[in-house]
Write a protein that holds these residues in place. Structure first.
Motif, short mmCIF file in Angstrom:
data_model
loop_
_atom_site.label_atom_id
_atom_site.label_comp_id
_atom_site.label_asym_id
_atom_site.label_seq_id
_atom_site.Cartn_x
_atom_site.Cartn_y
_atom_site.Cartn_z
N ARG A 1 0.78 9.45 5.19
CA ARG A 1 -0.13 9.25 4.07
C ARG A 1 -1.18 10.36 4.05
NH1 ARG A 1 -1.24 3.38 6.46
NH2 ARG A 1 -1.17 4.75 8.29
N GLN B 1 0.82 -1.20 0.00
CA GLN B 1 0.00 0.00 0.00
C GLN B 1 0.86 1.26 0.00
OE1 GLN B 1 -3.43 -1.53 2.92
NE2 GLN B 1 -4.04 0.22 1.67
N LYS C 1 -3.01 11.31 1.55
CA LYS C 1 -4.19 10.89 0.77
C LYS C 1 -4.30 9.37 0.87
CE LYS C 1 -3.94 14.75 -2.48
NZ LYS C 1 -3.82 15.15 -3.91
N ARG C 2 -5.01 8.91 1.89
CA ARG C 2 -5.11 7.48 2.14
C ARG C 2 -6.13 6.84 1.21
NH1 ARG C 2 -4.35 5.68 8.29
NH2 ARG C 2 -4.52 3.73 7.14
N LYS C 3 -5.85 5.59 0.81
CA LYS C 3 -6.70 4.85 -0.11
C LYS C 3 -7.32 3.62 0.56
CE LYS C 3 -5.43 7.60 -3.44
NZ LYS C 3 -6.37 8.58 -4.04
N ASP C 4 -7.53 3.69 1.86
CA ASP C 4 -8.11 2.58 2.61
C ASP C 4 -9.63 2.62 2.53
OD1 ASP C 4 -5.75 1.38 3.59
OD2 ASP C 4 -5.58 2.92 5.14
N ARG D 1 3.18 8.41 -1.13
CA ARG D 1 1.98 7.91 -1.81
C ARG D 1 1.37 6.72 -1.06
NH1 ARG D 1 4.85 7.18 -7.52
NH2 ARG D 1 6.61 6.86 -6.10
N HIS D 2 0.07 6.54 -1.26
CA HIS D 2 -0.63 5.42 -0.65
C HIS D 2 -1.57 4.81 -1.68
CE1 HIS D 2 -3.42 3.52 2.48
NE2 HIS D 2 -2.23 3.02 2.71
N PHE D 3 -1.71 3.47 -1.63
CA PHE D 3 -2.47 2.73 -2.63
C PHE D 3 -3.44 1.76 -1.96
CE2 PHE D 3 1.77 3.76 -4.13
CZ PHE D 3 1.52 4.39 -5.34
N PRO D 4 -4.52 1.40 -2.63
CA PRO D 4 -5.43 0.40 -2.07
C PRO D 4 -4.75 -0.97 -2.02
CG PRO D 4 -6.45 1.59 -3.91
CD PRO D 4 -4.99 1.91 -3.94
N ARG E 1 -10.08 3.58 7.71
CA ARG E 1 -9.70 4.97 7.98
C ARG E 1 -10.23 5.42 9.33
NH1 ARG E 1 -11.34 5.87 2.58
NH2 ARG E 1 -13.08 7.17 3.29
#
Length: 241
Positions: A123, A100, A125-128, A196-199, A133
């Motif tokens: 993070r 992530q 901009k979190r993608k959770d 950066r953050h990713f799902p 979250r």
């Protein structure tokens, strides 16, 4: 041929077989473009899904990957400590196997480390998922209320620390939530960098409402107790026979 590595990146693994091919590809891409010589140390935390076989396959075919494995599942804090105990490079990195965050952002941390003891990501901009979250917000609120260490996102799984200082960290179960705070306790300095953050696209999260809220509450009280009693000193002169 011996490579003089600057950093060993600890990757704890617990039932992440579905992610490990992506981990290998992501790190190979990072190694190919980074000016910093680094290697990966997998710590298999008693996985039962074939993760160890996948790790052995990766390490057998690439000198930049190493591993240790436990006889059973001990938990994330123990996996991190065991990894740090094995590191023999000037710097120690940390990232989760769920990808992530991306290894490419290690260079952001390394470029900003400077004279600091540790560089950590946060993070912005979190993608959770929404529930994750909310759980993280609760955990971060508890930690900030109780220890007020100034760390924006203590749970961000992207960190670089000077190995000499990492080996001095007082370890306890749950300490992975307080790595920057523990460095500050040693009178070190911490630099925070937006990453950066990713799902998550494979595997399952190991966290739930209990280990994101109740456990952090218990561990925050443990940290407060230790902070009051922690020993720091500086030797001015030495005359030993």
């Amino acid at each position: 041929m011996k490579t003089d590595y600057l950093m060993t990146i600890i990757v704890p693994v617990y039932n992440e077989a579905e992610n490990l091919d992506r981990v290998k590809e992501a790190f190979n891409a990072y190694f190919a473009q980074s000016p910093f010589q680094s290697k990966v140390l997998f710590v298999d935390d008693g996985s039962k899904d074939g993760s160890l076989s996948k790790i052995e396959e990766i390490c057998a075919n690439n000198a930049h990957f190493e591993y240790i494995t436990f006889d059973r599942n001990y938990g994330l804090s123990t996996a991190i400590k065991a990894g740090i105990d094995q590191v023999n490079t000037p710097l120690t990195g940390y990232i989760d196997a769920d990808l992530q965050t991306t290894p490419l952002d290690f260079d952001l941390l390394l470029n900003e480390l400077g004279t600091n003891t540790m560089a950590v990501g946060y993070r912005a901009k979190r993608k959770d998922t929404l529930s994750k979250r909310i759980q993280s917000k609760i955990a971060n609120f508890i930690r900030r209320s109780l220890i007020n260490d100034g760390i924006i996102d203590t749970g961000c799984p992207l960190k670089v620390v000077r190995t000499e200082e990492a080996k001095r960290i007082p370890f306890f179960d749950g300490m992975h939530r307080f790595l920057p705070a523990l460095i500050l306790l040693q009178q070190g300095t911490v630099k925070q960098i937006n990453v950066r953050h990713f799902p998550r696209i494979a595997g399952k999260s190991k966290f739930n409402i209990f280990n994101r809220s109740i456990k952090p509450l218990q561990d925050a009280f443990a940290y407060r107790w230790m902070r009051k009693r922690y020993i720091n000193y500086r030797i001015e002169k030495v005359c030993l026979v």
